[in-house]
Enzyme design. Sequence first.
Site, short mmCIF file in Angstrom:
data_model
loop_
_atom_site.label_atom_id
_atom_site.label_comp_id
_atom_site.label_asym_id
_atom_site.label_seq_id
_atom_site.Cartn_x
_atom_site.Cartn_y
_atom_site.Cartn_z
N GLU A 150 -1.07 -8.41 5.24
CA GLU A 150 -0.89 -8.62 6.66
C GLU A 150 -2.32 -8.72 7.31
O GLU A 150 -2.48 -8.89 8.25
CB GLU A 150 -0.09 -7.50 6.97
CG GLU A 150 -0.41 -6.22 7.32
CD GLU A 150 -0.82 -5.33 5.98
OE1 GLU A 150 -0.74 -5.99 4.91
OE2 GLU A 150 -1.13 -4.12 6.17
N HIS B 297 -3.51 -5.42 0.89
CA HIS B 297 -2.87 -5.49 2.31
C HIS B 297 -2.88 -7.07 2.82
O HIS B 297 -3.86 -7.43 3.38
CB HIS B 297 -3.76 -4.95 3.65
CG HIS B 297 -3.40 -3.57 3.30
ND1 HIS B 297 -2.66 -2.87 4.11
CD2 HIS B 297 -4.18 -2.51 2.78
CE1 HIS B 297 -2.52 -1.41 3.79
NE2 HIS B 297 -3.39 -1.28 3.06
N CYS C 151 0.86 -1.09 0.02
CA CYS C 151 0.10 -0.01 0.06
C CYS C 151 0.67 1.28 -0.21
O CYS C 151 1.53 1.54 -1.08
CB CYS C 151 -0.97 0.13 1.23
SG CYS C 151 -2.23 0.96 0.87
#
Lengths: 232, 81
Positions: A205, A203, A86
Amino acid sequence: MKFAVVQFGGSNCDRDTWHVLQEVLGVDTDLVWYKEGLPRGCDAVVLPGGFSYGDYLRAGAIAARTPVMQDIRRHVQDGKLVLGICNGAQMSAEAGFIEGTFAINAYPKFLCRPVHLRVETASSPFTSRFREGEVIRLPIAHKEGRFITPPETMEALNREHRVAFRFCDEKGAVSEETNHNGSLESVTGVLGQYRNVLALMPHPERASEDVLGSADGRRIFESMIRHVEIEG
Amino acid sequence: MKVTVRITISLKKGMLDPEARAIRHALENLGFATEALSTARVFLVTMEAAGKKEAKERAAEMCERLLANPVIHRYQIEVQE
């Protein structure tokens, strides 16, 4: 094996990324404040998401010109891994680690939603744990994520299989309807010239544990770990 | 001498300008018909330089290295009188 997550003023996905690497996957991972420089002997760097420097000028532009970026540039030139997530992807573009840029979304608002992605290549240090053509699910959260690059560069990216992920529907079909931010050819994950940098707008994560609804993102980190294990 | 340059960063021709599109739409809602609208960003930079030429060259370097993104932007530099 050592990973580093570099924190800038305004990073806000740094601890989530550290949590996945250190606590979910058990990799020795340093959280590094950008003024400290890269730790010695670090195998992989993650540039985390967030809003470094308040997105002033352009998202990632200021962070890309901090001194730690020189360390990271050398790390890239040494063939080691950098994953930009990002805001980290925007920094990677601003630093010239990939060819292209992430401009303001075609519909200029912040988009925050889970999306489907098609894995376009499994031959990279970031995608070896996927199958080519596989559809995965990760969240996006950005306002400046529309990938743009000149036509001749886009041709080269396709020819060299350096597009890692495209937006698609749940069956893997890529169309303008699933092109959430208006990116060129729905590209939202792109590899650098030597395949050791991945600039990724979604994302991973935030989707690395089943309890969060998807653990597909974990395989990106696992691919990196495997790469480091093999390449040393 | 102190020289002030006015740097205008705008999108290259043909680049999508979503902000401009949204603003144009809002103007339309207020009853303003417009033919075209684009956005640009202006920086006023004052520096110590030997002359206007040097100031302009330095400003161009600032654009190349930070202020503009060569993939999407063009820039224009004027020395302020």
